[in-house]
Design an enzyme around this catalytic site. Structure first.
Site, short mmCIF file in Angstrom:
data_model
loop_
_atom_site.label_atom_id
_atom_site.label_comp_id
_atom_site.label_asym_id
_atom_site.label_seq_id
_atom_site.Cartn_x
_atom_site.Cartn_y
_atom_site.Cartn_z
N GLN A 61 11.29 4.79 -3.96
CA GLN A 61 10.71 6.13 -3.34
C GLN A 61 10.49 6.96 -4.60
O GLN A 61 11.30 6.91 -5.68
CB GLN A 61 12.03 6.76 -2.79
CG GLN A 61 11.95 8.07 -2.15
CD GLN A 61 10.91 8.09 -1.02
OE1 GLN A 61 10.69 7.05 -0.15
NE2 GLN A 61 10.22 9.13 -0.55
N LYS B 287 13.10 5.71 6.84
CA LYS B 287 12.37 4.33 6.51
C LYS B 287 13.25 3.10 6.92
O LYS B 287 13.03 2.15 7.69
CB LYS B 287 12.01 4.31 4.92
CG LYS B 287 10.73 5.17 4.79
CD LYS B 287 10.47 5.13 3.22
CE LYS B 287 9.40 6.42 3.19
NZ LYS B 287 8.94 6.43 1.67
N ASP C 2 3.33 0.12 -0.17
CA ASP C 2 3.09 1.55 -0.51
C ASP C 2 1.66 1.74 -0.76
O ASP C 2 1.03 2.58 -0.66
CB ASP C 2 4.12 2.32 -1.49
CG ASP C 2 5.07 3.27 -0.92
OD1 ASP C 2 4.79 3.69 0.27
OD2 ASP C 2 6.01 3.39 -1.76
N1 GUN Z 1 7.49 10.34 -1.80
C1 GUN Z 1 6.61 10.90 -0.96
N2 GUN Z 1 6.07 10.09 -0.32
C2 GUN Z 1 6.00 8.78 -0.64
C3 GUN Z 1 5.72 7.76 -0.14
O1 GUN Z 1 4.61 7.55 0.72
N3 GUN Z 1 6.17 6.38 -0.77
C4 GUN Z 1 7.15 6.68 -1.61
N4 GUN Z 1 7.45 5.51 -2.23
N5 GUN Z 1 7.61 7.77 -2.51
C5 GUN Z 1 7.13 8.90 -1.45
#
Ligand code: GUN
Length: 281
Positions: A96, A52, A119
């Site tokens: 995350q 990311k 998100d």
């Molecule tokens: N963990 C697995 N997928 C995601 C996601 O799309 N966003 C976040 N913040 N954590 C995750």
């Protein structure tokens, strides 16, 4: 033989568009910025976070990284989020998941301001989506809609069957497909005669988390098959929830794993962050 939907190509087109948008914002004196918070040392999360941050840098978005130890107190994490909520130079906040055991995930996600919830996990974002108001949409389902749009796949009036009812994929996916005027069925592990229900689908979206679970007996000739899975097969090779080999002979369109839905998730995160920054103009 199905047309293979190239998520890598579409995602790289979107990233290039994001770079142009970031440059335009900078000319107006706004540097788009995403705060990324990682708690603990889950190896998969580390990889996701690294990807990311790299995507942000390539798109001209500043990524502000917080790597906190696994024994961080819930209160301290929430304090940090509040500080970022108040920081007008930060346009998106991402925590995350999963969080270490002992931290209340719901409470942490609810601390993020809905204005910076890139998100799309905050109950306000979910509520906005469910009643058709503007707001952030969870990146994976948003990416799937974008993939279908860019391949000119008609969604209106189509029968869409979704396997999986998670808050991150299945439920928001259903709401987005409704918004596109599809007729939507959500199925899950307790659905009776799942293959028969899936064979009704013009568009089949699979997010069940079981390697190669969906074979050609689930798929109507010519259907669009979208595979959200990220699994390992018997040889430990990356694969999806769909048995690509057999289903690609029956489907009209299919997303591969890797290189289908996966790359779209990060592209939509960039898109959400820029939408947030553009709201500041
Ligand atoms: N963990 C697995 N997928 C995601 C996601 O799309 N966003 C976040 N913040 N954590 C995750």
């Amino acid at each position: 033989m199905a047309t293979i939907i190239d998520g890598k190509k579409v995602s790289s087109d979107i990233k290039a568009e994001c770079k142009n948008r970031a440059d335009a914002l900078k000319e107006k004196g706004i540097e788009p910025a995403l705060a990324v918070i990682l708690v603990g040392d889950n190896p998969a999360s580390r990889v996701y976070v690294r990807n990311k941050k790299k995507a942000c840098e390539e798109a001209g978005i500043r990524s502000i990284s917080y790597e906190l130890p696994g024994d961080t107190r819930e209160e301290d994490l929430i304090e940090l989020i509040k500080k970022l909520n108040d920081d007008e130079k930060v346009h998106g906040i991402l925590v995350q998941l999963p969080l270490p055991v002992g931290i209340d995930e719901d409470r942490v996600l609810m601390a993020i301001s809905p204005d910076k919830d890139v998100d799309g996990f905050h109950p306000v974002s979910v509520g906005n989506l469910s009643i058709g108001r503007p707001g952030f949409v969870s990146c994976t389902p948003a990416g799937i809609i974008e993939l279908m749009r860019r391949y000119d796949i008609e969604m209106s009036r189509k029968r869409c069957v979704i396997i999986g009812r998670s808050n991150i994929v299945g439920k928001p996916m259903a709401l987005l497909m409704l918004r596109e005027n599809a007729t939507v069925t959500i199925t899950h592990s307790k659905t009776k005669d799942l293959p028969a229900v899936c064979r009704e689908a013009d568009i089949l979206i699979v997010a069940i988390g079981k390697a190669k679970y969906v074979d050609s007996s689930f798929v109507k000739e010519g259907a669009v098959v979208i595979d959200v899975g990220m699994d390992r097969d018997e040889n430990d090779k990356l694969c999806g929830d769909v048995d690509f080999e057999s289903v690609s002979k029956v489907a009209g369109y299919i997303t591969p794993v890797p290189g289908g839905v996966g790359p779209m998730t990060i592209a939509m995160l960039l898109n959400n962050t820029l939408n947030s920054a553009e709201n500041c103009i």
